[in-house]
Design an enzyme around this catalytic site. Structure first.
Site, PDB file in Angstrom:
ATOM      1  N   LYS A   9      32.478 -24.006 -48.456  1.00  0.00           N
ATOM      2  CA  LYS A   9      33.432 -23.551 -49.463  1.00  0.00           C
ATOM      3  C   LYS A   9      33.011 -23.982 -50.881  1.00  0.00           C
ATOM      4  CE  LYS A   9      37.211 -23.642 -46.092  1.00  0.00           C
ATOM      5  NZ  LYS A   9      38.623 -23.953 -45.868  1.00  0.00           N
ATOM      6  N   TYR A  49      40.956 -14.091 -44.554  1.00  0.00           N
ATOM      7  CA  TYR A  49      42.130 -14.919 -44.240  1.00  0.00           C
ATOM      8  C   TYR A  49      43.366 -14.070 -43.951  1.00  0.00           C
ATOM      9  CZ  TYR A  49      39.748 -19.312 -45.404  1.00  0.00           C
ATOM     10  OH  TYR A  49      38.909 -20.403 -45.396  1.00  0.00           O
ATOM     11  N   PHE A  57      50.498 -20.809 -48.526  1.00  0.00           N
ATOM     12  CA  PHE A  57      49.275 -21.256 -49.188  1.00  0.00           C
ATOM     13  C   PHE A  57      48.249 -20.139 -49.381  1.00  0.00           C
ATOM     14  CE2 PHE A  57      48.892 -22.205 -44.622  1.00  0.00           C
ATOM     15  CZ  PHE A  57      47.699 -21.580 -44.284  1.00  0.00           C
ATOM     16  N   ARG A  85      32.987 -26.510 -34.323  1.00  0.00           N
ATOM     17  CA  ARG A  85      34.362 -26.944 -34.633  1.00  0.00           C
ATOM     18  C   ARG A  85      34.498 -28.461 -34.502  1.00  0.00           C
ATOM     19  NH1 ARG A  85      38.379 -23.725 -36.886  1.00  0.00           N
ATOM     20  NH2 ARG A  85      39.939 -24.763 -35.587  1.00  0.00           N
ATOM     21  N   THR A  91      41.583 -29.982 -39.793  1.00  0.00           N
ATOM     22  CA  THR A  91      41.764 -29.217 -41.043  1.00  0.00           C
ATOM     23  C   THR A  91      42.058 -30.133 -42.224  1.00  0.00           C
ATOM     24  OG1 THR A  91      42.644 -27.396 -39.723  1.00  0.00           O
ATOM     25  CG2 THR A  91      43.023 -27.294 -42.085  1.00  0.00           C
ATOM     26  N   ARG A 102      34.313 -33.100 -42.386  1.00  0.00           N
ATOM     27  CA  ARG A 102      35.473 -33.348 -43.255  1.00  0.00           C
ATOM     28  C   ARG A 102      35.827 -34.833 -43.270  1.00  0.00           C
ATOM     29  NH1 ARG A 102      38.631 -28.253 -40.631  1.00  0.00           N
ATOM     30  NH2 ARG A 102      37.980 -26.615 -42.067  1.00  0.00           N
ATOM     31  N   ASN A 112      38.757 -28.362 -48.062  1.00  0.00           N
ATOM     32  CA  ASN A 112      38.244 -29.069 -46.882  1.00  0.00           C
ATOM     33  C   ASN A 112      36.809 -28.670 -46.521  1.00  0.00           C
ATOM     34  OD1 ASN A 112      38.802 -26.576 -45.900  1.00  0.00           O
ATOM     35  ND2 ASN A 112      40.226 -27.234 -44.301  1.00  0.00           N
ATOM     36  N   HIS A 115      34.650 -23.866 -43.405  1.00  0.00           N
ATOM     37  CA  HIS A 115      35.420 -23.062 -42.458  1.00  0.00           C
ATOM     38  C   HIS A 115      34.509 -22.753 -41.277  1.00  0.00           C
ATOM     39  CE1 HIS A 115      37.789 -19.815 -40.700  1.00  0.00           C
ATOM     40  NE2 HIS A 115      36.624 -19.208 -40.547  1.00  0.00           N
ATOM     41  N   GLU A 126      34.615 -12.239 -37.682  1.00  0.00           N
ATOM     42  CA  GLU A 126      34.174 -12.877 -38.937  1.00  0.00           C
ATOM     43  C   GLU A 126      32.699 -12.589 -39.213  1.00  0.00           C
ATOM     44  OE1 GLU A 126      37.423 -16.513 -39.140  1.00  0.00           O
ATOM     45  OE2 GLU A 126      35.353 -17.016 -38.630  1.00  0.00           O
TER      46      GLU A 126
HETATM   47  P1  CMP Z   1      40.156 -23.046 -42.836  1.00  0.00           P
HETATM   48  O1  CMP Z   1      39.556 -23.630 -41.623  1.00  0.00           O
HETATM   49  O2  CMP Z   1      39.255 -22.321 -43.772  1.00  0.00           O
HETATM   50  O3  CMP Z   1      41.348 -22.057 -42.404  1.00  0.00           O
HETATM   51  C1  CMP Z   1      42.464 -21.817 -43.202  1.00  0.00           C
HETATM   52  C2  CMP Z   1      42.462 -22.640 -44.448  1.00  0.00           C
HETATM   53  O4  CMP Z   1      43.678 -22.687 -45.171  1.00  0.00           O
HETATM   54  C3  CMP Z   1      42.211 -24.078 -44.054  1.00  0.00           C
HETATM   55  O5  CMP Z   1      40.869 -24.226 -43.668  1.00  0.00           O
HETATM   56  C4  CMP Z   1      42.618 -24.814 -45.334  1.00  0.00           C
HETATM   57  O6  CMP Z   1      41.561 -24.850 -46.269  1.00  0.00           O
HETATM   58  C5  CMP Z   1      43.694 -23.889 -45.921  1.00  0.00           C
HETATM   59  N1  CMP Z   1      45.025 -24.455 -45.897  1.00  0.00           N
HETATM   60  C6  CMP Z   1      45.712 -24.870 -46.956  1.00  0.00           C
HETATM   61  N2  CMP Z   1      46.916 -25.293 -46.624  1.00  0.00           N
HETATM   62  C7  CMP Z   1      47.025 -25.138 -45.285  1.00  0.00           C
HETATM   63  C8  CMP Z   1      48.063 -25.409 -44.331  1.00  0.00           C
HETATM   64  N3  CMP Z   1      49.245 -25.915 -44.700  1.00  0.00           N
HETATM   65  N4  CMP Z   1      47.816 -25.140 -43.040  1.00  0.00           N
HETATM   66  C9  CMP Z   1      46.608 -24.630 -42.649  1.00  0.00           C
HETATM   67  N5  CMP Z   1      45.611 -24.349 -43.523  1.00  0.00           N
HETATM   68  C10 CMP Z   1      45.814 -24.602 -44.827  1.00  0.00           C
END
Ligand code: CMP
Length: 156
Positions: A9, A49, A57, A85, A91, A102, A112, A115, A126
């Site tokens: 990211k 997304y 968010f 993963r 996350t 992370r 974070n 992805h 994807e």
């Molecule tokens: P990612 O694995 O890219 O998938 C969804 C992304 O949404 C997650 O990582 C975070 O960067 C972002 N995100 C921000 N807020 C939230 C939340 N409350 N719950 C889940 N994902 C979130």
């Protein structure tokens, strides 16, 4: 062999962590078969997304992801989706276990760093979105494949 999509990211680029993160996947033994870096338009991130469209968010997430360069990777390996993963971690970076990407490099929930596809169906869709041109995927055989895996048990 399984394939999975990984995004490094914009915070990974801004913090100079692209090389460190990429080298972890290489050192693990995952095969890099696709790699590109670009600042992608918000429309592209909205598609990626889509499942989160109704979450509070969503707009912040799309804004963040389109704010700078994203490095998109396609990685291949045995159980690659699960392996990646596990390497990425929880996350919320503050709760991610030490030893995960992370957990070692991040302090944020939203920023974070990485992805990674969460299952076979997601990986397929994807990869179709991020590597829609088959010419962007390199089919090659690493010289050390027979040492990364056990030939008799895992490659036959
Ligand atoms: P990612 O694995 O890219 O998938 C969804 C992304 O949404 C997650 O990582 C975070 O960067 C972002 N995100 C921000 N807020 C939230 C939340 N409350 N719950 C889940 N994902 C979130």
């Amino acid at each position: 062999m399984e394939r999975t999509l990984v995004l490094l990211k914009p915070d990974a680029a801004q913090r100079g962590l692209i090389g460190s993160i990429l080298s972890r996947f290489e050192a693990k033994g995952l095969k890099l078969i696709g790699l590109k870096m670009r600042t992608f338009p918000s429309e592209h991130l909205e598609k990626h997304y889509e499942v989160h469209r109704d979450r509070p968010f969503f707009q912040n997430l799309v804004g963040f992801m389109s704010s700078g360069p994203v490095v998109a990777l396609c990685l291949e390996g045995k159980d690659a989706i699960k392996v990646v993963r596990q390497m990425v971690g929880a996350t919320n970076s503050r709760e991610a276990a030490p030893g995960t990407i992370r957990g070692d490099y991040g302090m944020s929930f939203s920023n974070n760093l990485v992805h990674a596809s969460d299952g076979p169906d997601t990986a397929k869709s994807e990869m179709a979105l991020w590597f829609s041109d088959a010419a962007e995927i390199s089919e090659w055989e690493p010289a050390d494949l027979g040492w990364t895996y056990n030939i008799a048990e895992e490659l036959s």
